[in-house]
Design a protein around this motif. Structure first.
Motif, mmCIF file in Angstrom:
data_model
loop_
_atom_site.group_PDB
_atom_site.id
_atom_site.type_symbol
_atom_site.label_atom_id
_atom_site.label_comp_id
_atom_site.label_asym_id
_atom_site.label_seq_id
_atom_site.Cartn_x
_atom_site.Cartn_y
_atom_site.Cartn_z
ATOM 1 N N THR A 22 40.217 68.261 50.685
ATOM 2 C CA THR A 22 39.836 68.192 49.280
ATOM 3 C C THR A 22 41.075 67.976 48.413
ATOM 4 O O THR A 22 41.046 67.221 47.433
ATOM 5 N N TRP A 23 42.128 68.632 48.788
ATOM 6 C CA TRP A 23 43.396 68.524 48.058
ATOM 7 C C TRP A 23 43.878 67.059 48.047
ATOM 8 O O TRP A 23 44.149 66.473 46.996
ATOM 9 N N VAL A 24 43.940 66.478 49.243
ATOM 10 C CA VAL A 24 44.431 65.098 49.347
ATOM 11 C C VAL A 24 43.423 64.109 48.744
ATOM 12 O O VAL A 24 43.812 63.122 48.110
ATOM 13 N N ARG A 75 47.983 68.882 38.039
ATOM 14 C CA ARG A 75 46.525 68.972 38.083
ATOM 15 C C ARG A 75 45.995 69.420 39.437
ATOM 16 O O ARG A 75 44.929 70.040 39.520
ATOM 17 N N VAL A 76 46.721 69.083 40.500
ATOM 18 C CA VAL A 76 46.209 69.397 41.844
ATOM 19 C C VAL A 76 46.715 70.744 42.371
ATOM 20 O O VAL A 76 46.521 71.056 43.545
ATOM 21 N N GLN A 77 47.364 71.520 41.507
ATOM 22 C CA GLN A 77 47.775 72.841 41.968
ATOM 23 C C GLN A 77 46.542 73.707 42.218
ATOM 24 O O GLN A 77 45.498 73.535 41.559
ATOM 25 N N PHE A 78 46.670 74.607 43.171
ATOM 26 C CA PHE A 78 45.540 75.410 43.645
ATOM 27 C C PHE A 78 44.736 76.031 42.486
ATOM 28 O O PHE A 78 43.518 75.904 42.431
ATOM 29 N N ASP A 79 45.432 76.711 41.568
ATOM 30 C CA ASP A 79 44.714 77.428 40.508
ATOM 31 C C ASP A 79 43.898 76.479 39.642
ATOM 32 O O ASP A 79 42.811 76.835 39.175
ATOM 33 N N ASN A 80 44.443 75.285 39.415
ATOM 34 C CA ASN A 80 43.709 74.321 38.591
ATOM 35 C C ASN A 80 42.480 73.803 39.324
ATOM 36 O O ASN A 80 41.401 73.677 38.738
ATOM 37 N N MET A 81 42.627 73.523 40.610
ATOM 38 C CA MET A 81 41.471 73.040 41.368
ATOM 39 C C MET A 81 40.428 74.140 41.547
ATOM 40 O O MET A 81 39.240 73.874 41.576
ATOM 41 N N LYS A 82 40.898 75.369 41.659
ATOM 42 C CA LYS A 82 39.954 76.485 41.869
ATOM 43 C C LYS A 82 39.051 76.682 40.656
ATOM 44 O O LYS A 82 37.881 77.012 40.787
ATOM 45 N N THR A 117 36.015 70.197 41.544
ATOM 46 C CA THR A 117 36.811 70.202 42.784
ATOM 47 C C THR A 117 36.607 71.472 43.618
ATOM 48 O O THR A 117 37.069 71.534 44.755
ATOM 49 N N ASN A 118 35.933 72.479 43.058
ATOM 50 C CA ASN A 118 35.863 73.757 43.802
ATOM 51 C C ASN A 118 34.565 73.931 44.602
ATOM 52 O O ASN A 118 34.321 75.002 45.150
ATOM 53 N N TYR A 119 33.746 72.922 44.655
ATOM 54 C CA TYR A 119 32.522 72.908 45.464
ATOM 55 C C TYR A 119 31.445 73.873 44.974
ATOM 56 O O TYR A 119 30.450 74.094 45.681
ATOM 57 N N SER A 120 31.614 74.437 43.785
ATOM 58 C CA SER A 120 30.611 75.400 43.320
ATOM 59 C C SER A 120 29.273 74.732 43.029
ATOM 60 O O SER A 120 28.262 75.406 42.883
ATOM 61 N N THR A 121 29.266 73.392 42.979
ATOM 62 C CA THR A 121 28.012 72.698 42.671
ATOM 63 C C THR A 121 27.216 72.321 43.924
ATOM 64 O O THR A 121 26.132 71.763 43.801
ATOM 65 N N LEU A 122 27.755 72.603 45.096
ATOM 66 C CA LEU A 122 27.054 72.210 46.327
ATOM 67 C C LEU A 122 26.290 73.416 46.880
ATOM 68 O O LEU A 122 26.901 74.393 47.294
ATOM 69 N N PRO A 123 24.952 73.364 46.876
ATOM 70 C CA PRO A 123 24.194 74.593 47.160
ATOM 71 C C PRO A 123 24.006 74.912 48.637
ATOM 72 O O PRO A 123 22.950 75.356 49.044
ATOM 73 N N PHE A 139 29.307 81.531 47.726
ATOM 74 C CA PHE A 139 30.611 81.975 47.219
ATOM 75 C C PHE A 139 30.719 83.485 47.111
ATOM 76 O O PHE A 139 31.812 84.008 46.940
ATOM 77 N N LYS A 140 29.573 84.168 47.225
ATOM 78 C CA LYS A 140 29.635 85.634 47.210
ATOM 79 C C LYS A 140 30.276 86.121 48.518
ATOM 80 O O LYS A 140 30.868 87.173 48.578
ATOM 81 N N ILE A 141 30.136 85.314 49.566
ATOM 82 C CA ILE A 141 30.757 85.683 50.848
ATOM 83 C C ILE A 141 32.234 85.304 50.838
ATOM 84 O O ILE A 141 33.102 86.084 51.187
ATOM 85 N N SER A 142 32.531 84.081 50.424
ATOM 86 C CA SER A 142 33.929 83.619 50.356
ATOM 87 C C SER A 142 33.952 82.339 49.524
ATOM 88 O O SER A 142 33.080 81.493 49.678
ATOM 89 N N PRO A 143 34.951 82.179 48.641
ATOM 90 C CA PRO A 143 34.995 80.943 47.847
ATOM 91 C C PRO A 143 35.520 79.781 48.665
ATOM 92 O O PRO A 143 36.247 79.986 49.648
ATOM 93 N N PHE A 144 35.177 78.555 48.260
ATOM 94 C CA PHE A 144 35.719 77.382 48.940
ATOM 95 C C PHE A 144 37.233 77.331 48.743
ATOM 96 O O PHE A 144 37.999 77.167 49.685
ATOM 97 N N MET A 145 37.681 77.440 47.506
ATOM 98 C CA MET A 145 39.117 77.503 47.212
ATOM 99 C C MET A 145 39.493 78.975 47.406
ATOM 100 O O MET A 145 39.391 79.780 46.477
#
Ligand code: A3P
Length: 300
Positions: A56-58, A233-240, A245-251, A255-261
């Protein structure tokens, strides 16, 4: 994020299958014939990784390099998995990665895969496409994959940590052995010159330097300001914190178990392995990783 797996008619967790000698789940093999017949174009860029190595980063770096200035609305309105489709992914009720790739209006098209090198569709080689392979040290890669499998409903349950280490060493996880994957791509690079092989650890150590190398490989020459803007822009905190970019839109991820970032660190393995587990892993690693030209860093 609330997970609505039921709506997508997903079974609880997929079974692991042996697919041409590689452990897989059907979500990545169901569309096999269409994926293998994918018609690559000469300017397509394939981003290939073992899962959790920094795909995802690259992907985001490349998307910004190519389209950050010409189509800034892409970054604010389209999730990264639509900008850079995952070629072999086929989940009921979502567009397949292959269809998304076919429909990409951009030039170049940025396409992601986790395939071991022998599964890459023929036309990518025939069209002499550029490929970027990202590799991450085995221990951190495994930790990241373990947490990903805990939260991702399209992956099998990882089980407990100790048994997961053994599954990883035996290659009984989705996409098969990490060892074969990183070595297979490394070897291919010796005969196919259009592979840029990069390391997660290098990207962490000096993102700007690695973006320079990528630009050299791709024949791009962004201004110093643009490069700096991308690096920030691509630093971890910004992507998180960026929903695109953080995949929160993919159902399919909980994320309650573990976040993607999750952590985005080199060396997090030290918080997971006991000394005995680490020694056993290292012993086994030495037997499998014989090529002295392929070296990984487990700390920076
Ligand atoms: P962790 O689980 O160790 O945090 P992939 O995109 O291949 O699925 O890889 C995901 C891993 O890359 C996760 O690792 C994620 O946090 C990390 N990652 C993604 N973007 C990153 C960034 N900008 N900087 C550092 N790590 C990043």
């Amino acid at each position: 994020m609330s997970v609505d797996v039921d709506k997508m008619n997903l079974p609880s967790r997929p079974e692991m299958i042996d697919f041409q000698g590689v452990s897989m789940v059907h979500y990545f093999t169901d569309n096999w014939a269409n994926v293998q017949n994918f018609q690559a174009r000469p300017d397509d860029i394939l981003i290939a990784t073992y899962p959790k190595a920094g795909t995802t980063w690259v992907s985001y770096i490349l998307d910004l390099l190519y389209f950050g200035q010409t189509s800034p609305e892409r970054q604010t309105s389209m999730p990264i998995y639509e900008r850079v489709p995952f070629l072999e992914l086929t989940i009921p009720s979502l567009d397949s990665g292959k269809d998304l790739a076919d429909k990409l209006p951009t030039s170049p098209r940025l396409i992601k895969t986790h395939f071991p090198v022998q599964f890459v569709p023929q036309s990518f080689w025939e069209q002499n496409c550029r490929m970027i392979y990202v590799a991450r040290n085995a221990k951190d890669n495994m930790v990241s994959y373990f947490h990903f499998e805990r939260m991702n409903m399209v992956q099998p349950e990882p089980g407990d940590w100790n048994s997961y280490i053994h599954k990883f060493m035996e290659g009984k996880i989705v996409y098969g052995p990490w060892y074969d994957h990183v070595n297979g791509w490394w070897k291919k690079k010796q005969t196919y010159s259009k592979i840029h092989y990069m390391f997660y650890e290098d990207l962490t150590e000096d993102t700007g330097r690695e973006i320079d190398k990528l630009c050299h490989f791709l024949g791009l020459s962004p201004t110093a300001e643009e490069k700096q803007r991308i690096t920030d822009r691509v630093q971890f905190d910004n992507m998180k914190k960026d929903d695109m970019t953080n995949y929160s839109t993919l159902p399919v991820m909980d994320f309650k178990i573990s976040p993607f970032m999750r952590k985005g660190k080199v060396g997090d393995w030290k918080n997971h392995f006991t000394v005995a587990q680490s020694e056993q892993f290292d012993e086994d690693y030495k037997k499998k990783m014989k090529d002295p030209t392929l070296q990984f860093r487990t700390e920076i």
